[in-house]
Design an enzyme around this catalytic site. Structure first.
Site, short mmCIF file in Angstrom:
data_model
loop_
_atom_site.label_atom_id
_atom_site.label_comp_id
_atom_site.label_asym_id
_atom_site.label_seq_id
_atom_site.Cartn_x
_atom_site.Cartn_y
_atom_site.Cartn_z
N ARG A 1 -45.49 -5.92 7.08
CA ARG A 1 -46.16 -6.97 6.79
C ARG A 1 -47.49 -7.33 7.31
NH1 ARG A 1 -42.53 -6.24 4.23
NH2 ARG A 1 -40.37 -7.09 4.26
N GLU B 1 -45.14 -14.35 12.40
CA GLU B 1 -45.41 -13.70 11.08
C GLU B 1 -46.31 -14.76 10.39
OE1 GLU B 1 -42.68 -11.35 9.49
OE2 GLU B 1 -42.96 -12.18 7.53
N SER C 1 -40.10 -16.28 7.03
CA SER C 1 -39.84 -15.99 8.35
C SER C 1 -40.92 -16.35 9.41
CB SER C 1 -39.74 -14.47 8.65
OG SER C 1 -38.98 -14.07 7.87
C1 LIG Z 1 -38.82 -19.06 1.13
C2 LIG Z 1 -39.74 -18.03 1.75
C3 LIG Z 1 -39.31 -16.47 1.64
C4 LIG Z 1 -40.39 -15.55 1.84
N1 LIG Z 1 -39.67 -14.24 2.01
C5 LIG Z 1 -40.42 -13.29 2.14
C6 LIG Z 1 -39.81 -11.92 2.02
O1 LIG Z 1 -38.85 -11.77 1.85
N2 LIG Z 1 -41.11 -11.13 2.26
C7 LIG Z 1 -42.34 -11.19 2.43
O2 LIG Z 1 -42.92 -10.27 2.97
N3 LIG Z 1 -42.76 -12.39 2.79
C8 LIG Z 1 -41.97 -13.36 2.62
N4 LIG Z 1 -42.27 -14.75 2.71
C9 LIG Z 1 -43.66 -14.90 3.05
C10 LIG Z 1 -44.80 -15.04 1.98
O3 LIG Z 1 -44.30 -15.24 0.61
C11 LIG Z 1 -45.29 -13.79 1.81
O4 LIG Z 1 -46.38 -13.36 2.99
C12 LIG Z 1 -46.60 -13.72 0.78
O5 LIG Z 1 -47.08 -12.57 0.50
C13 LIG Z 1 -47.81 -14.75 1.03
O6 LIG Z 1 -48.46 -14.84 -0.28
P1 LIG Z 1 -49.19 -16.20 -0.42
O7 LIG Z 1 -49.83 -16.01 -1.74
O8 LIG Z 1 -48.33 -17.33 -0.37
O9 LIG Z 1 -50.41 -16.05 0.84
P2 LIG Z 1 -51.01 -17.46 1.65
O10 LIG Z 1 -49.77 -17.89 2.43
O11 LIG Z 1 -51.60 -18.43 0.61
O12 LIG Z 1 -51.92 -16.41 2.53
C14 LIG Z 1 -51.40 -15.46 3.39
C15 LIG Z 1 -52.28 -14.63 3.86
O13 LIG Z 1 -52.79 -14.00 2.65
C16 LIG Z 1 -54.43 -14.32 2.71
N5 LIG Z 1 -54.50 -14.23 1.04
C17 LIG Z 1 -54.00 -15.08 0.21
N6 LIG Z 1 -54.68 -14.68 -1.13
C18 LIG Z 1 -55.32 -13.73 -0.84
C19 LIG Z 1 -56.06 -12.84 -1.86
N7 LIG Z 1 -56.19 -13.06 -3.17
N8 LIG Z 1 -56.83 -12.03 -1.35
C20 LIG Z 1 -56.92 -11.59 0.16
N9 LIG Z 1 -56.02 -12.41 0.82
C21 LIG Z 1 -55.25 -13.36 0.50
C22 LIG Z 1 -54.44 -15.56 3.31
O14 LIG Z 1 -55.89 -15.77 3.61
C23 LIG Z 1 -53.77 -15.45 4.35
O15 LIG Z 1 -54.25 -14.65 5.22
C24 LIG Z 1 -41.67 -15.85 2.43
C25 LIG Z 1 -42.01 -17.17 2.26
C26 LIG Z 1 -41.09 -18.15 1.91
C27 LIG Z 1 -41.72 -19.54 2.06
#
Ligand SMILES: Cc1cc2nc3c(=O)[nH]c(=O)nc-3n(C[C@H](O)[C@H](O)[C@H](O)COP(=O)(O)OP(=O)(O)OC[C@H]3O[C@@H](n4cnc5c(N)ncnc54)[C@H](O)[C@@H]3O)c2cc1C
Length: 335
Positions: A196, A315, A245
Site C-alpha cells: 500500500r 493508511e 481501511s
Molecule cells: C470503501 C473503500 C474501500 C477501499 N478498499 C481498498 C482496497 O481494497 N485496497 C486498497 O488498496 N485501497 C482501498 N481503499 C483505499 C483507496 O481506494 C485507495 O488507496 C486508492 O488507491 C486511492 O485512490 P484515489 O484516487 O481515491 O486517491 P486519493 O484518495 O485522492 O489520494 C490518495 C493519495 O494518492 C495521491 N494521488 C491521487 N491521484 C494521484 C495522481 N494522479 N498521481 C499521483 N498521486 C495521486 C494523493 O495525493 C494521495 O497522496 C478503499 C477505500 C474505500 C473508501
C-alpha cells in the site's frame, strides 16, 4: 504525500490564482469544497483548485508552483484521504475528463490517471483480460492507485504495472531530471513499491499507466468481479461514507482485530464511529467533522500502544492541519 502544512503566503496565493486563471481559463476555483470530492464527504475547501485537462495545464501549474512555493495536494477520487475541517491552504490538483481514458492493446490495458479503478476492471472484463478484476471494489483512480499501490485479495497494481507516466509538478529536485511539467515514463522497479505504498516523490502526478493482463474468458472475469463486489457488501460498511481501511495492518494482527480487542467497535466521537461491520473502518454520519474522526484515530493509536504494546500507523492520508503529530497527544487533552 500530503502532510502537515504550515501557514501559506496570501500574496503567493493571490499571484498563483491570477496566473493559473489566465493560463487555465475555466478550470481554476478559489475555496472549492473538497468534502464532495472525497468518499468520507468530510473536510473544508481548497484555497486554490485546478482541474487539469491537458499537459499544458500541468506545465502551467509546475511553473506557478516553482515561482510561489505553495504546497500541493493531488486529489484523485479522495478515497484514501481525510481532509481537515479547515481545508487545504495551498493548491489542489485534480485530473479532469481528458485523463479518464482507457484503451486495450493486445493483452495490455492503458488508462489515464483519472480513470476510476472499477472502470478499469469493467473494461478488462469486456476485453476478456484477467488480472485486474480485483480493482472493481477499490473506489479510487489509476493515479491514486499507483501512488498507494492499491490492491485486494492478494494482488496489487504493482504486480500488473508495465509503466506509469509521471509528471513532476512540484519539488522538481525530488523527481526525475526533466523540465517541470513534462512526463517521464517510469518502470515499476523505479517506483519503490511496497504494501500500500510507493516511493513516488511528492509533487509527482501519475497521468497514465499501462498494465499487463492475461487472456481469460469474459465470464470468468465477470464472475471474479461479482465475487469481489459480494465480498465487499458482506464485509465492509458500503452504505456509509468512509475512507476504506483507516490503519495499515501491524505485524501482530490485523488492524481491525486490534480495535476489536480494544472493544472499540461501535465507539463514537461526535458524528464519527468505528464501524460495527469492520472495525478498521470509521464511518461518518450526517454532521460529522474530520475532527471527530481524528479523535477516534488518536484514541485507537494511544490505546493500542498503552494496552497492547502495538504501534498503529494510519493508511488513510491526513490532509491539512490536524495539530500535533498523531503519536503525540493534542494540547489540553488526554489524547
Ligand atoms: C470503501 C473503500 C474501500 C477501499 N478498499 C481498498 C482496497 O481494497 N485496497 C486498497 O488498496 N485501497 C482501498 N481503499 C483505499 C483507496 O481506494 C485507495 O488507496 C486508492 O488507491 C486511492 O485512490 P484515489 O484516487 O481515491 O486517491 P486519493 O484518495 O485522492 O489520494 C490518495 C493519495 O494518492 C495521491 N494521488 C491521487 N491521484 C494521484 C495522481 N494522479 N498521481 C499521483 N498521486 C495521486 C494523493 O495525493 C494521495 O497522496 C478503499 C477505500 C474505500 C473508501
Amino acid at each position: 504525500m500530503p502532510a502537515a502544512v504550515g501557514p501559506v503566503d496570501a500574496d503567493a496565493l493571490e499571484a498563483a490564482a491570477g496566473q493559473l486563471a489566465d493560463r487555465c481559463p475555466g478550470r481554476v476555483s478559489r475555496g472549492l469544497p473538497l468534502a464532495p470530492m472525497t468518499t468520507f464527504r468530510l473536510g473544508g475547501p481548497a484555497a486554490l483548485f485546478l482541474r487539469a485537462e491537458s499537459g499544458a495545464d500541468l506545465v502551467a501549474l509546475a511553473e506557478v508552483l516553482a515561482a510561489t512555493r505553495l504546497p500541493l495536494l493531488v486529489i484523485g477520487r479522495g478515497s484514501n484521504l481525510l481532509v481537515a475541517d479547515a481545508g487545504w491552504p495551498g493548491v489542489a490538483l485534480h485530473l479532469g475528463q481528458r485523463f479518464r481514458r482507457v484503451e486495450v492493446d493486445g493483452t495490455e490495458l492503458e488508462a489515464g490517471g483519472a480513470m476510476p479503478l472499477p472502470g478499469v476492471a469493467a473494461r478488462s472484463a469486456a476485453a476478456s483480460l484477467g488480472g485486474i478484476a480485483f480493482a472493481v471494489a477499490i473506489p479510487g483512480t489509476v493515479g491514486g492507485g499507483v501512488r498507494m499501490n492499491a490492491g485486494a485479495h492478494g494482488t496489487e497494481l504493482a504486480d500488473r504495472l508495465v509503466w506509469a507516466d509521471v509528471v513532476q509538478v512540484a519539488d522538481p529536485a525530488a523527481g526525475p531530471a526533466r523540465p517541470p511539467g513534462e512526463p517521464t515514463r517510469v518502470k515499476p522497479e523505479e517506483l519503490g513499491f511496497s504494501y500500500r505504498r510507493s516511493a513516488l516523490p511528492p509533487g509527482a502526478v501519475v497521468t497514465a499507466a499501462r498494465f499487463s493482463l492475461a487472456p481469460a474468458t469474459e465470464a470468468a472475469v465477470r464472475a471474479e468481479i461479482d465475487e469481489a463486489r459480494r465480498w465487499r457488501r458482506d464485509n465492509q460498511p458500503v452504505n456509509q461514507p468512509n475512507c476504506g481501511s483507516v490503519f495499515a495492518n501491524p505485524p501482530e494482527m490485523a488492524a481491525g482485530r486490534v480495535l476489536e480487542v480494544l472493544g472499540m467497535k461501535g465507539e463514537r466521537s461526535g458524528g464519527a464511529s468505528v464501524s460495527e461491520v469492520h472495525a478498521n473502518f470509521i464511518v461518518a454520519a450526517d454532521g460529522a467533522r474530520s475532527a471527530d474522526v481524528l479523535v477516534l484515530i488518536r484514541r485507537a493509536m494511544r490505546r493500542a500502544r498503552d494496552e497492547l504494546g502495538i504501534t498503529l500507523r494510519t493508511e488513510v492520508q491526513l490532509v491539512g492541519d490536524f495539530g500535533p503529530p498523531l503519536d503525540q497527544p493534542p494540547e489540553g487533552s488526554g489524547g
